[in-house]
Design a protein around this motif. Sequence first.
Motif, mmCIF file in Angstrom:
data_model
loop_
_atom_site.group_PDB
_atom_site.id
_atom_site.type_symbol
_atom_site.label_atom_id
_atom_site.label_comp_id
_atom_site.label_asym_id
_atom_site.label_seq_id
_atom_site.Cartn_x
_atom_site.Cartn_y
_atom_site.Cartn_z
ATOM 1 N N GLY A 1 31.138 15.072 47.382
ATOM 2 C CA GLY A 1 30.111 16.007 47.806
ATOM 3 C C GLY A 1 29.538 16.877 46.703
ATOM 4 O O GLY A 1 28.582 17.628 46.948
ATOM 5 N N TRP A 2 30.085 16.782 45.467
ATOM 6 C CA TRP A 2 29.626 17.675 44.405
ATOM 7 C C TRP A 2 28.173 17.388 44.040
ATOM 8 O O TRP A 2 27.364 18.320 43.924
ATOM 9 C CB TRP A 2 30.515 17.526 43.169
ATOM 10 N N PHE A 3 27.842 16.129 43.862
ATOM 11 C CA PHE A 3 26.470 15.793 43.473
ATOM 12 C C PHE A 3 25.485 16.224 44.557
ATOM 13 O O PHE A 3 24.441 16.832 44.253
ATOM 14 C CB PHE A 3 26.353 14.287 43.210
ATOM 15 N N GLU A 4 25.780 15.911 45.797
ATOM 16 C CA GLU A 4 24.874 16.240 46.894
ATOM 17 C C GLU A 4 24.683 17.755 47.015
ATOM 18 O O GLU A 4 23.595 18.222 47.375
ATOM 19 C CB GLU A 4 25.421 15.674 48.209
ATOM 20 N N GLN A 5 25.700 18.516 46.699
ATOM 21 C CA GLN A 5 25.615 19.966 46.797
ATOM 22 C C GLN A 5 24.725 20.557 45.713
ATOM 23 O O GLN A 5 24.018 21.557 45.949
ATOM 24 C CB GLN A 5 27.015 20.583 46.713
ATOM 25 N N HIS A 6 24.745 19.969 44.522
ATOM 26 C CA HIS A 6 24.054 20.554 43.376
ATOM 27 C C HIS A 6 22.725 19.883 43.028
ATOM 28 O O HIS A 6 21.934 20.450 42.271
ATOM 29 C CB HIS A 6 24.967 20.516 42.148
ATOM 30 N N ALA A 7 22.467 18.695 43.566
ATOM 31 C CA ALA A 7 21.252 17.958 43.181
ATOM 32 C C ALA A 7 20.007 18.569 43.825
ATOM 33 O O ALA A 7 20.042 19.065 44.958
ATOM 34 C CB ALA A 7 21.381 16.490 43.575
ATOM 35 N N LYS A 8 18.904 18.528 43.099
ATOM 36 C CA LYS A 8 17.606 18.989 43.590
ATOM 37 C C LYS A 8 16.535 17.971 43.232
ATOM 38 O O LYS A 8 16.683 17.194 42.270
ATOM 39 C CB LYS A 8 17.253 20.353 42.991
ATOM 40 N N GLN A 9 15.459 17.967 44.000
ATOM 41 C CA GLN A 9 14.346 17.054 43.742
ATOM 42 C C GLN A 9 13.437 17.644 42.685
ATOM 43 O O GLN A 9 13.038 18.815 42.764
ATOM 44 C CB GLN A 9 13.548 16.807 45.030
ATOM 45 N N GLN A 10 13.102 16.855 41.677
ATOM 46 C CA GLN A 10 12.136 17.248 40.653
ATOM 47 C C GLN A 10 11.218 16.060 40.408
ATOM 48 O O GLN A 10 11.591 15.102 39.742
ATOM 49 C CB GLN A 10 12.816 17.673 39.354
ATOM 50 N N MET A 11 10.020 16.119 41.003
ATOM 51 C CA MET A 11 9.111 14.982 41.015
ATOM 52 C C MET A 11 9.836 13.762 41.590
ATOM 53 O O MET A 11 10.388 13.852 42.675
ATOM 54 C CB MET A 11 8.539 14.738 39.619
ATOM 55 N N HIS A 12 9.901 12.640 40.873
ATOM 56 C CA HIS A 12 10.526 11.447 41.448
ATOM 57 C C HIS A 12 12.043 11.407 41.223
ATOM 58 O O HIS A 12 12.695 10.453 41.646
ATOM 59 C CB HIS A 12 9.894 10.184 40.853
ATOM 60 N N ASN A 13 12.592 12.420 40.587
ATOM 61 C CA ASN A 13 14.019 12.432 40.274
ATOM 62 C C ASN A 13 14.788 13.345 41.230
ATOM 63 O O ASN A 13 14.415 14.503 41.426
ATOM 64 C CB ASN A 13 14.245 12.919 38.837
ATOM 65 N N HIS A 14 15.874 12.810 41.796
ATOM 66 C CA HIS A 14 16.839 13.615 42.548
ATOM 67 C C HIS A 14 18.046 13.748 41.639
ATOM 68 O O HIS A 14 18.782 12.780 41.405
ATOM 69 C CB HIS A 14 17.210 12.927 43.866
ATOM 70 N N GLN A 15 18.288 14.947 41.091
ATOM 71 C CA GLN A 15 19.212 15.077 39.982
ATOM 72 C C GLN A 15 19.867 16.445 39.950
ATOM 73 O O GLN A 15 19.400 17.401 40.576
ATOM 74 C CB GLN A 15 18.474 14.854 38.660
ATOM 75 N N VAL A 16 20.968 16.506 39.192
ATOM 76 C CA VAL A 16 21.604 17.783 38.872
ATOM 77 C C VAL A 16 21.167 18.155 37.466
ATOM 78 O O VAL A 16 21.469 17.438 36.505
ATOM 79 C CB VAL A 16 23.142 17.680 38.947
ATOM 80 N N LEU A 17 20.452 19.245 37.353
ATOM 81 C CA LEU A 17 19.997 19.706 36.041
ATOM 82 C C LEU A 17 21.155 20.369 35.316
ATOM 83 O O LEU A 17 21.773 21.310 35.829
ATOM 84 C CB LEU A 17 18.837 20.680 36.213
ATOM 85 N N ILE A 18 21.462 19.876 34.122
ATOM 86 C CA ILE A 18 22.598 20.380 33.351
ATOM 87 C C ILE A 18 22.156 21.442 32.343
ATOM 88 O O ILE A 18 22.760 22.504 32.233
ATOM 89 C CB ILE A 18 23.310 19.220 32.629
#
Length: 283
Positions: A67-84
């Motif tokens: 669940g860590w990725f799903e909790q921290h990921a956000k949509q940015q244009m076509h990317n669903h990602q965790v910004l580091i």
Amino acid sequence: MGWKDARYPMRLMKHWWQGFAGGPDFSRLQKLTFQLDEFQLDVTLPYSNIAAAEPPRLLNIPFRSEGWFEQHAKQQMHNHQVLIHTEGWCYLAPIQRGENSEYGVLWLQLALQKTPEGVNALNRQQLADYVIAAYEAHYNSDTIGPDGNCHGLGWNTHQRLRLKQEAEAAARGTTGRLERPAEDCQLQIERFGYPSLAPAEVVSMHGFDWVFYQERKGQDATHSDIYCLPLDEHFYLTIKFTHRIDKTAETAWQKHAQKAQKHILDSLNVSVYANNLQPLLPV
């Protein structure tokens, strides 16, 4: 005149000689370390010259925790990602004169992304095909994002529908009325939208095979170079350099930004640890 004031004419001459001011200053460096489970990423970066409030930095990234990725990921244009991490360097005219002094910005973005079921990120060719297909699917989606949606979902589809409807309203009954809108739409997408990207390719860097591709919106000189490193079958790290070009006629700073990108990539080090003890050779 103080010593700082005495150095100003020298800085001005340097800026004039090189054709720009600003950009990454490699005499002032910071070393950043990020832990992604058994992967350690070390990168040496110049300090940003853009004043901005910096959010808390992610240093420990337990991306495999449930669940860590799903909790921290956000949509940015076509990317669903965790910004580091994000870093930016502004380039300016040698002599600043108001709002027209900015030439452009070099942005660096580190992020974590996840492949869907059926795509094995460790298979570099599958990952290469996926990153291009995901880009195409987002902007050509049959689902169109709401007005004001900054993520561009279905942008190309919206333009096709809009131009078709405008042509039909203006020229009902005209022979070939659907062919011209198709041509106009293709031109609109090529100039201002999200046209097809060149295929991604596999490149070797620091003992690992990365997937590399470039994003460019229409005929805009602004572009992004993206490097993807698979971490396991589902997750991959992205290093994205965006060259935001405001003054295309000014080329000296653009060449400097490309060299700065290479310098940063050269400083990159990825280590793999077994039980966080001994480094392993890249697979």
